[in-house]
Every structure is written in C-alpha cells, then in structure tokens.
Motif scaffolding. Sequence first.
Motif, PDB file in Angstrom:
ATOM      1  N   GLU A   1      -3.238 -12.784 -11.571  1.00  0.00           N
ATOM      2  CA  GLU A   1      -3.100 -12.982 -10.134  1.00  0.00           C
ATOM      3  C   GLU A   1      -2.596 -14.390  -9.873  1.00  0.00           C
ATOM      4  OE1 GLU A   1      -6.902 -12.404  -8.333  1.00  0.00           O
ATOM      5  OE2 GLU A   1      -6.967 -10.263  -8.808  1.00  0.00           O
ATOM      6  N   LEU A   2      -1.800 -14.540  -8.822  1.00  0.00           N
ATOM      7  CA  LEU A   2      -1.421 -15.877  -8.386  1.00  0.00           C
ATOM      8  C   LEU A   2      -2.631 -16.483  -7.696  1.00  0.00           C
ATOM      9  CD1 LEU A   2       0.755 -18.075  -7.972  1.00  0.00           C
ATOM     10  CD2 LEU A   2       1.332 -16.936  -5.825  1.00  0.00           C
ATOM     11  N   ASN A   3      -3.051 -17.669  -8.135  1.00  0.00           N
ATOM     12  CA  ASN A   3      -4.234 -18.321  -7.592  1.00  0.00           C
ATOM     13  C   ASN A   3      -3.879 -19.383  -6.557  1.00  0.00           C
ATOM     14  OD1 ASN A   3      -6.205 -20.901  -8.063  1.00  0.00           O
ATOM     15  ND2 ASN A   3      -7.326 -18.944  -7.987  1.00  0.00           N
ATOM     16  N   HIS A   4      -2.902 -20.236  -6.885  1.00  0.00           N
ATOM     17  CA  HIS A   4      -2.489 -21.270  -5.932  1.00  0.00           C
ATOM     18  C   HIS A   4      -1.089 -21.761  -6.283  1.00  0.00           C
ATOM     19  CE1 HIS A   4      -3.921 -23.838  -9.254  1.00  0.00           C
ATOM     20  NE2 HIS A   4      -3.093 -24.755  -8.764  1.00  0.00           N
TER      21      HIS A   4
ATOM     22  N   SER B   1      -5.845 -21.296   2.570  1.00  0.00           N
ATOM     23  CA  SER B   1      -6.128 -20.112   1.753  1.00  0.00           C
ATOM     24  C   SER B   1      -5.823 -18.843   2.520  1.00  0.00           C
ATOM     25  CB  SER B   1      -7.597 -20.101   1.324  1.00  0.00           C
ATOM     26  OG  SER B   1      -7.854 -21.204   0.479  1.00  0.00           O
TER      27      SER B   1
ATOM     28  N   GLY C   1      -6.811 -14.507  -1.564  1.00  0.00           N
ATOM     29  CA  GLY C   1      -7.276 -15.495  -2.527  1.00  0.00           C
ATOM     30  C   GLY C   1      -6.238 -16.493  -3.001  1.00  0.00           C
ATOM     31  N   VAL C   2      -5.019 -16.411  -2.517  1.00  0.00           N
ATOM     32  CA  VAL C   2      -3.995 -17.380  -2.906  1.00  0.00           C
ATOM     33  C   VAL C   2      -4.112 -18.594  -1.985  1.00  0.00           C
ATOM     34  CG1 VAL C   2      -1.525 -17.821  -3.134  1.00  0.00           C
ATOM     35  CG2 VAL C   2      -2.451 -15.596  -3.755  1.00  0.00           C
ATOM     36  N   THR C   3      -4.110 -19.769  -2.587  1.00  0.00           N
ATOM     37  CA  THR C   3      -4.190 -21.010  -1.824  1.00  0.00           C
ATOM     38  C   THR C   3      -2.870 -21.754  -1.921  1.00  0.00           C
ATOM     39  OG1 THR C   3      -6.555 -21.194  -2.260  1.00  0.00           O
ATOM     40  CG2 THR C   3      -5.419 -23.205  -1.577  1.00  0.00           C
TER      41      THR C   3
END
Length: 133
Positions: free
Chosen positions: A4-7, A41, A45-47
């Motif tokens: 998953e892309l997180n940030h 955010s 869940g991506v920041t």
Amino acid sequence: MSVELNHTIVHARDKRESAAFLARILGLEAGAEWGPFVPVSTSNGVTLDFATVPAESIVMQHYAFLLSDEEFDAAFARIRQAGITYYADPHGKQPGEINHHHGGRGLYFHDPAGHGMEIITRPYGSDEPSAES
C-alpha cells in the motif's frame, strides 16, 4: 502483507499554506507539524507530507483524489467560493467546466505551489454500462 502507498512528500513554497489549502478544499484537516512536514491524511491511510523547499526546486506533480458525490459537491462549492480557477481537462483548455469521464464527475485545479490537483467521483476505467448493454 499487501503493498500500500503509505505517504508521499509534496514540495511546497510554504508547507503550511499548501497543506491548509488542500485540507480546506477536501474537507480534511492539516495535521500538526512533524519534523519538516505538515501532513494531510486521506481516509484510505495515505498521508501527503508537505515540505517547504526553494521555489526553483519545485517540479509540478499531479495528485488525484477519489471523492463521493457528496464530497465532490462540497469540494466543488469550496473551490467556487474561493474563486479558484478550475478546468474540465488537465491542460487547462476548458476553464470553468467539469468533466463527466468514467460515468462520474471530475475537475482539475492548482495548489499554491503549482501542483495539478484533480478530484473525481469515479476511478479511471470504471465507466458505467450503457443502456444498450
């Protein structure tokens, strides 16, 4: 664990201004400054971590946000209320219009650092079946 892309880091002339701008348009909140970043955010869940950099080092990027119809209506109202120029296309050839690609609605606008922002109500390639189907 799935990937998953997180940030991601978003370069800005003023990290607070750019984070607050996007958060206001999308109906989100800019978080507290964390190190060199001001985070925004998203619900998945991506920041986006906004960081101030010299203006000459900013390279325009494109960020697209998938919104519900209600969220789109609210964001569109905030864009119009703020007098932000918006376009139906990414090249700015259709100012003051929205598009209806993929069975939904979408538009493009720029943030204070010049990044291309897009809001859409349907993901690309998700056209609804036609009446003939």
